[in-house]
Write a protein that holds these residues in place. Sequence first.
Motif, PDB file in Angstrom:
ATOM      1  N   SER A   1       0.827  -1.208   0.000  1.00  0.00           N
ATOM      2  CA  SER A   1       0.000   0.000   0.000  1.00  0.00           C
ATOM      3  C   SER A   1       0.860   1.256   0.000  1.00  0.00           C
ATOM      4  O   SER A   1       0.640   2.180  -0.789  1.00  0.00           O
ATOM      5  N   VAL A   2       1.849   1.282   0.890  1.00  0.00           N
ATOM      6  CA  VAL A   2       2.703   2.465   0.998  1.00  0.00           C
ATOM      7  C   VAL A   2       3.525   2.658  -0.274  1.00  0.00           C
ATOM      8  O   VAL A   2       3.655   3.777  -0.788  1.00  0.00           O
ATOM      9  N   ARG A   3       4.062   1.566  -0.807  1.00  0.00           N
ATOM     10  CA  ARG A   3       4.906   1.678  -2.000  1.00  0.00           C
ATOM     11  C   ARG A   3       4.096   2.147  -3.209  1.00  0.00           C
ATOM     12  O   ARG A   3       4.583   2.949  -4.022  1.00  0.00           O
ATOM     13  N   MET A   4       2.868   1.672  -3.349  1.00  0.00           N
ATOM     14  CA  MET A   4       2.049   2.136  -4.467  1.00  0.00           C
ATOM     15  C   MET A   4       1.737   3.623  -4.337  1.00  0.00           C
ATOM     16  O   MET A   4       1.645   4.339  -5.339  1.00  0.00           O
ATOM     17  N   GLY A   5       1.581   4.102  -3.098  1.00  0.00           N
ATOM     18  CA  GLY A   5       1.412   5.534  -2.901  1.00  0.00           C
ATOM     19  C   GLY A   5       2.654   6.303  -3.303  1.00  0.00           C
ATOM     20  O   GLY A   5       2.571   7.366  -3.938  1.00  0.00           O
ATOM     21  N   VAL A   6       3.822   5.770  -2.960  1.00  0.00           N
ATOM     22  CA  VAL A   6       5.088   6.405  -3.343  1.00  0.00           C
ATOM     23  C   VAL A   6       5.241   6.436  -4.862  1.00  0.00           C
ATOM     24  O   VAL A   6       5.737   7.414  -5.437  1.00  0.00           O
ATOM     25  N   GLU A   7       4.809   5.363  -5.526  1.00  0.00           N
ATOM     26  CA  GLU A   7       4.922   5.286  -6.986  1.00  0.00           C
ATOM     27  C   GLU A   7       3.882   6.145  -7.697  1.00  0.00           C
ATOM     28  O   GLU A   7       3.927   6.280  -8.921  1.00  0.00           O
ATOM     29  N   GLY A   8       2.943   6.719  -6.948  1.00  0.00           N
ATOM     30  CA  GLY A   8       1.948   7.591  -7.547  1.00  0.00           C
ATOM     31  C   GLY A   8       0.763   6.878  -8.167  1.00  0.00           C
ATOM     32  O   GLY A   8       0.057   7.454  -8.998  1.00  0.00           O
ATOM     33  N   PHE A   9       0.509   5.632  -7.773  1.00  0.00           N
ATOM     34  CA  PHE A   9      -0.663   4.926  -8.283  1.00  0.00           C
ATOM     35  C   PHE A   9      -1.925   5.629  -7.773  1.00  0.00           C
ATOM     36  O   PHE A   9      -1.986   6.022  -6.607  1.00  0.00           O
ATOM     37  N   PRO A  10      -2.955   5.777  -8.606  1.00  0.00           N
ATOM     38  CA  PRO A  10      -4.225   6.341  -8.119  1.00  0.00           C
ATOM     39  C   PRO A  10      -4.815   5.482  -7.000  1.00  0.00           C
ATOM     40  O   PRO A  10      -4.616   4.265  -6.963  1.00  0.00           O
ATOM     41  N   THR A  11      -5.554   6.135  -6.113  1.00  0.00           N
ATOM     42  CA  THR A  11      -6.130   5.422  -4.970  1.00  0.00           C
ATOM     43  C   THR A  11      -7.032   4.282  -5.412  1.00  0.00           C
ATOM     44  O   THR A  11      -7.040   3.204  -4.812  1.00  0.00           O
ATOM     45  N   GLN A  12      -7.803   4.500  -6.495  1.00  0.00           N
ATOM     46  CA  GLN A  12      -8.692   3.444  -6.983  1.00  0.00           C
ATOM     47  C   GLN A  12      -7.897   2.224  -7.449  1.00  0.00           C
ATOM     48  O   GLN A  12      -8.301   1.078  -7.217  1.00  0.00           O
ATOM     49  N   ILE A  13      -6.766   2.477  -8.100  1.00  0.00           N
ATOM     50  CA  ILE A  13      -5.922   1.373  -8.569  1.00  0.00           C
ATOM     51  C   ILE A  13      -5.328   0.617  -7.387  1.00  0.00           C
ATOM     52  O   ILE A  13      -5.262  -0.621  -7.388  1.00  0.00           O
ATOM     53  N   ILE A  14      -4.920   1.347  -6.368  1.00  0.00           N
ATOM     54  CA  ILE A  14      -4.382   0.695  -5.170  1.00  0.00           C
ATOM     55  C   ILE A  14      -5.435  -0.222  -4.560  1.00  0.00           C
ATOM     56  O   ILE A  14      -5.154  -1.361  -4.179  1.00  0.00           O
TER      57      ILE A  14
END
Length: 231
Positions: free
Chosen positions: A30-43
Motif C-alpha cells: 500500500s505504501v509503496r504504491m502511494g510512493v509510486e503515484g498509483f491512483p487510490t482506486q488502482i491501489i
Amino acid sequence: MHRLLYPFIALLLSLAILLTGGGLLGTLMSVRMGVEGFPTQIIGIVMACYSVGFVLATLVCGKLIRIVGHIRTFAALSAVAASSTLVYPLIVDPIAWALMRGVFGFCLAGLYMLAESWLNDRTPREYRGQILAFYSITTYAALGGGQFLLNVWDVSGFQLFSLAAFLFALSLVPVALTRAPSPEIIEARPVGIRELYDISPLGLIGATCAGAIAGSFFAMGPILRKAPAFR
C-alpha cells in the motif's frame, strides 16, 4: 498445555515466520504504491486481488492437500509466495502487482486451510478451543509484528520485498524438519454458500461484513494515514 502444543511447535513457528512476512508485505505494498503515484482506486483494486486469490484457493487447495499431503503443500505454497514477492521490485506495474497479489492470496488461503486442518485433526476435541486460541494469537501477533519491519529500510527500495520473500522461504524450515506426523488425508464434502446460509445466516452475513471491513482497513489504512486530513 505444553504437551498439547509440543506436536504443533514446528507448524506454529513456520506460520509465525510466514505471517510476519505477510504483515510486512501487505502494508509495504500500500505504501509503496502511494510512493509510486498509483491512483487510490488502482491501489484498492490491486489490494482486492488478494481476496480473489483467497477465494480461488478454497476451490483448489483442498484437492492439492489430498493429492500431495500437508508438508509438500506447505513447501510449495510458501515457495510460490516467496517467488511472487520478488516480482514486485522487478516490475513496477499495477497489472503485474495485481496478479502477484492474487497469487499471494491464493497461497495464504491454502496455508491457512492446511494449518487449521492439521490442528483440528491432531487435537483432542476437548482441547481444540485452547489450541485454536493459541493459533489465533500466533497469527495475529505475527501479522501485526511484521508491520514494524517497515522501518528497517526505505520503502522505495527493493530490500523490504527481499526481506518478506526471505521470511516466506525461511518458514519452510520448521515444517520440513518436523518429526510430528501429518494429518490423515480424508475426503471432504464441499459446502455451498446456500447451505452455509441455511445453517447460520447471521454467521455468514456477519463474516462477510467483517471481512469487507477488515480487508478495506488493512488494504487502504496505510494510504489514508498519509492523507492530509490525518497529519
